[in-house]
Design a protein around this motif. Sequence first.
Motif, mmCIF file in Angstrom:
data_model
loop_
_atom_site.group_PDB
_atom_site.id
_atom_site.type_symbol
_atom_site.label_atom_id
_atom_site.label_comp_id
_atom_site.label_asym_id
_atom_site.label_seq_id
_atom_site.Cartn_x
_atom_site.Cartn_y
_atom_site.Cartn_z
ATOM 1 N N VAL A 275 0.851 -1.187 0.000
ATOM 2 C CA VAL A 275 0.000 0.000 0.000
ATOM 3 C C VAL A 275 0.886 1.236 0.000
ATOM 4 O O VAL A 275 1.791 1.353 0.826
ATOM 5 C CB VAL A 275 -0.937 0.038 1.229
ATOM 6 C CG1 VAL A 275 -1.756 1.324 1.222
ATOM 7 C CG2 VAL A 275 -1.860 -1.171 1.247
ATOM 8 N N VAL A 276 0.643 2.131 -0.946
ATOM 9 C CA VAL A 276 1.255 3.452 -0.959
ATOM 10 C C VAL A 276 0.115 4.437 -0.767
ATOM 11 O O VAL A 276 -0.764 4.549 -1.626
ATOM 12 C CB VAL A 276 2.006 3.731 -2.271
ATOM 13 C CG1 VAL A 276 2.617 5.136 -2.240
ATOM 14 C CG2 VAL A 276 3.096 2.694 -2.495
ATOM 15 N N SER A 277 0.099 5.120 0.366
ATOM 16 C CA SER A 277 -1.033 5.959 0.749
ATOM 17 C C SER A 277 -1.476 6.882 -0.377
ATOM 18 O O SER A 277 -0.675 7.619 -0.945
ATOM 19 C CB SER A 277 -0.664 6.784 1.985
ATOM 20 O OG SER A 277 -1.738 7.607 2.373
ATOM 21 N N GLU A 278 -2.778 6.801 -0.690
ATOM 22 C CA GLU A 278 -3.450 7.658 -1.662
ATOM 23 C C GLU A 278 -2.996 7.431 -3.098
ATOM 24 O O GLU A 278 -3.387 8.164 -4.002
ATOM 25 C CB GLU A 278 -3.266 9.141 -1.299
ATOM 26 C CG GLU A 278 -3.780 9.491 0.079
ATOM 27 C CD GLU A 278 -3.528 10.935 0.451
ATOM 28 O OE1 GLU A 278 -3.087 11.706 -0.411
ATOM 29 O OE2 GLU A 278 -3.769 11.296 1.612
ATOM 30 N N LYS A 279 -2.177 6.396 -3.345
ATOM 31 C CA LYS A 279 -1.696 6.164 -4.704
ATOM 32 C C LYS A 279 -1.952 4.745 -5.203
ATOM 33 O O LYS A 279 -2.669 4.530 -6.168
ATOM 34 C CB LYS A 279 -0.185 6.463 -4.797
ATOM 35 C CG LYS A 279 0.174 7.947 -4.781
ATOM 36 C CD LYS A 279 1.674 8.136 -4.955
ATOM 37 C CE LYS A 279 2.053 9.620 -5.002
ATOM 38 N NZ LYS A 279 1.561 10.261 -6.238
ATOM 39 N N TYR A 280 -1.346 3.763 -4.520
ATOM 40 C CA TYR A 280 -1.378 2.399 -5.046
ATOM 41 C C TYR A 280 -1.754 1.384 -3.959
ATOM 42 O O TYR A 280 -1.475 1.580 -2.777
ATOM 43 C CB TYR A 280 -0.006 2.005 -5.611
ATOM 44 C CG TYR A 280 0.526 2.917 -6.675
ATOM 45 C CD1 TYR A 280 0.016 2.872 -7.972
ATOM 46 C CD2 TYR A 280 1.550 3.821 -6.405
ATOM 47 C CE1 TYR A 280 0.509 3.710 -8.962
ATOM 48 C CE2 TYR A 280 2.050 4.660 -7.386
ATOM 49 C CZ TYR A 280 1.523 4.602 -8.668
ATOM 50 O OH TYR A 280 2.005 5.432 -9.641
ATOM 51 N N GLN A 281 -2.355 0.287 -4.414
ATOM 52 C CA GLN A 281 -2.604 -0.867 -3.543
ATOM 53 C C GLN A 281 -2.535 -2.126 -4.394
ATOM 54 O O GLN A 281 -3.153 -2.214 -5.454
ATOM 55 C CB GLN A 281 -3.958 -0.770 -2.861
ATOM 56 C CG GLN A 281 -4.259 -1.988 -1.974
ATOM 57 C CD GLN A 281 -5.483 -1.801 -1.100
ATOM 58 O OE1 GLN A 281 -5.596 -0.816 -0.386
ATOM 59 N NE2 GLN A 281 -6.413 -2.731 -1.169
ATOM 60 N N LEU A 282 -1.746 -3.084 -3.925
ATOM 61 C CA LEU A 282 -1.593 -4.345 -4.644
ATOM 62 C C LEU A 282 -1.660 -5.492 -3.655
ATOM 63 O O LEU A 282 -0.895 -5.538 -2.694
ATOM 64 C CB LEU A 282 -0.247 -4.370 -5.379
ATOM 65 C CG LEU A 282 0.124 -5.692 -6.079
ATOM 66 C CD1 LEU A 282 -0.847 -5.977 -7.227
ATOM 67 C CD2 LEU A 282 1.559 -5.643 -6.587
ATOM 68 N N HIS A 283 -2.580 -6.419 -3.891
ATOM 69 C CA HIS A 283 -2.679 -7.628 -3.067
ATOM 70 C C HIS A 283 -2.596 -8.832 -3.980
ATOM 71 O O HIS A 283 -3.344 -8.948 -4.956
ATOM 72 C CB HIS A 283 -3.989 -7.663 -2.283
ATOM 73 C CG HIS A 283 -4.132 -8.901 -1.444
ATOM 74 N ND1 HIS A 283 -4.872 -9.985 -1.829
ATOM 75 C CD2 HIS A 283 -3.575 -9.234 -0.246
ATOM 76 C CE1 HIS A 283 -4.796 -10.930 -0.908
ATOM 77 N NE2 HIS A 283 -4.014 -10.495 0.050
ATOM 78 N N LEU A 284 -1.656 -9.737 -3.693
ATOM 79 C CA LEU A 284 -1.446 -10.916 -4.520
ATOM 80 C C LEU A 284 -1.443 -12.173 -3.659
ATOM 81 O O LEU A 284 -0.839 -12.195 -2.579
ATOM 82 C CB LEU A 284 -0.105 -10.826 -5.254
ATOM 83 C CG LEU A 284 0.090 -9.701 -6.274
ATOM 84 C CD1 LEU A 284 1.518 -9.727 -6.793
ATOM 85 C CD2 LEU A 284 -0.912 -9.811 -7.413
ATOM 86 N N ASN A 285 -2.115 -13.214 -4.144
ATOM 87 C CA ASN A 285 -1.964 -14.544 -3.568
ATOM 88 C C ASN A 285 -0.733 -15.172 -4.207
ATOM 89 O O ASN A 285 -0.632 -15.218 -5.441
ATOM 90 C CB ASN A 285 -3.201 -15.397 -3.836
ATOM 91 C CG ASN A 285 -4.378 -14.969 -2.987
ATOM 92 O OD1 ASN A 285 -4.214 -14.594 -1.844
ATOM 93 N ND2 ASN A 285 -5.569 -15.013 -3.551
ATOM 94 N N LEU A 286 0.197 -15.626 -3.396
ATOM 95 C CA LEU A 286 1.440 -16.162 -3.924
ATOM 96 C C LEU A 286 1.244 -17.589 -4.433
ATOM 97 O O LEU A 286 0.527 -18.378 -3.811
ATOM 98 C CB LEU A 286 2.520 -16.134 -2.840
ATOM 99 C CG LEU A 286 2.824 -14.728 -2.282
ATOM 100 C CD1 LEU A 286 3.811 -14.828 -1.126
ATOM 101 C CD2 LEU A 286 3.357 -13.817 -3.369
#
Length: 313
Positions: A275-286
């Motif tokens: 999470v980059v506040s107010e910019k990006y969010q990435l969630h991945l199942n490995l």
Amino acid sequence: METSSKGLLTQLTQFWNLLDDLAENDPERYKSFIQQELKEGKELSAGPEPQFCLQTRILKPTKKLLYINLCQWKRVPAPQSAAHPVPIRVGRPEDISETSDAYTVISVAYNPEVLHGAEEDQVRKDQLIRMAMECIEQRFQISLSHSYHATKFKMKGSIQRMKQNLMSIQTDFRDLKEKMRKENTLEAIRTSSVNSPDHFPQLLLPKDQVSGKPLIEELSSTEIQVDMKIPAHELKIVKDQNEKPLKIELKVELPGVNSASLCDLHVSKDDLLIVVSEKYQLHLNLPKSVDTEMTTAKFIKDKSTLIITMPLV
């Protein structure tokens, strides 16, 4: 919003400066603090896990089938005692339309101790279910059927979407600098960040609706009020000369980000959240289980690229 971002960045910079000072002046305490934070952070960063799924119906404002995923999650605090409210986390409703039917899915999380304590107690289990349904009704202003039944499957919908839904949490660093200055110790920070990782409003149900049992408090999401983009990324499994998988490498492009301190990274053995506040969010199942203790991250400033290396277990 821009002012808020600059203020948060300033606070984070001051916090890291204080950590640098501690590392220089008291290396042993710094080492102990970091080890403790890594251990507790590993536990808290683990995502919610589905336990069972319920089927009921929304009666108002529109009749529709509803599935409730009941999950366990260590990020949700356990009640302080039997006389205190039971904390609960309620995700946002997800409306799904299929060719033959339309339904809604809502995920709800309790602390693992709460659910484990109800495994052999059907009355207690029913009470937790009723409280969850009551909480959903109050939060979303809907009416539910009083009847429900447990489904044969553990959860409805995508486990990745369920985790993203429940894990949309922001961290508040406003008190960190002041606590360090007043007490000149990192213990206060550790206690603050672990015991109160989020600042949530409370919802208390009337006593007559829970048969005199302990009340319930809702931990509502502190939702980010801007569009969070999914950054461009590349994940690959690195193999040795005999084609044996060795590690997972993830390269994430973060245009506009010029410091690693802006990146909030959580890695469990099965998934990863950036999470980059107010910019990006990435969630991945490995695709494979990884060794979180040996995982490393490198930020290439001139390319605004984060490279994460995760050895396989």
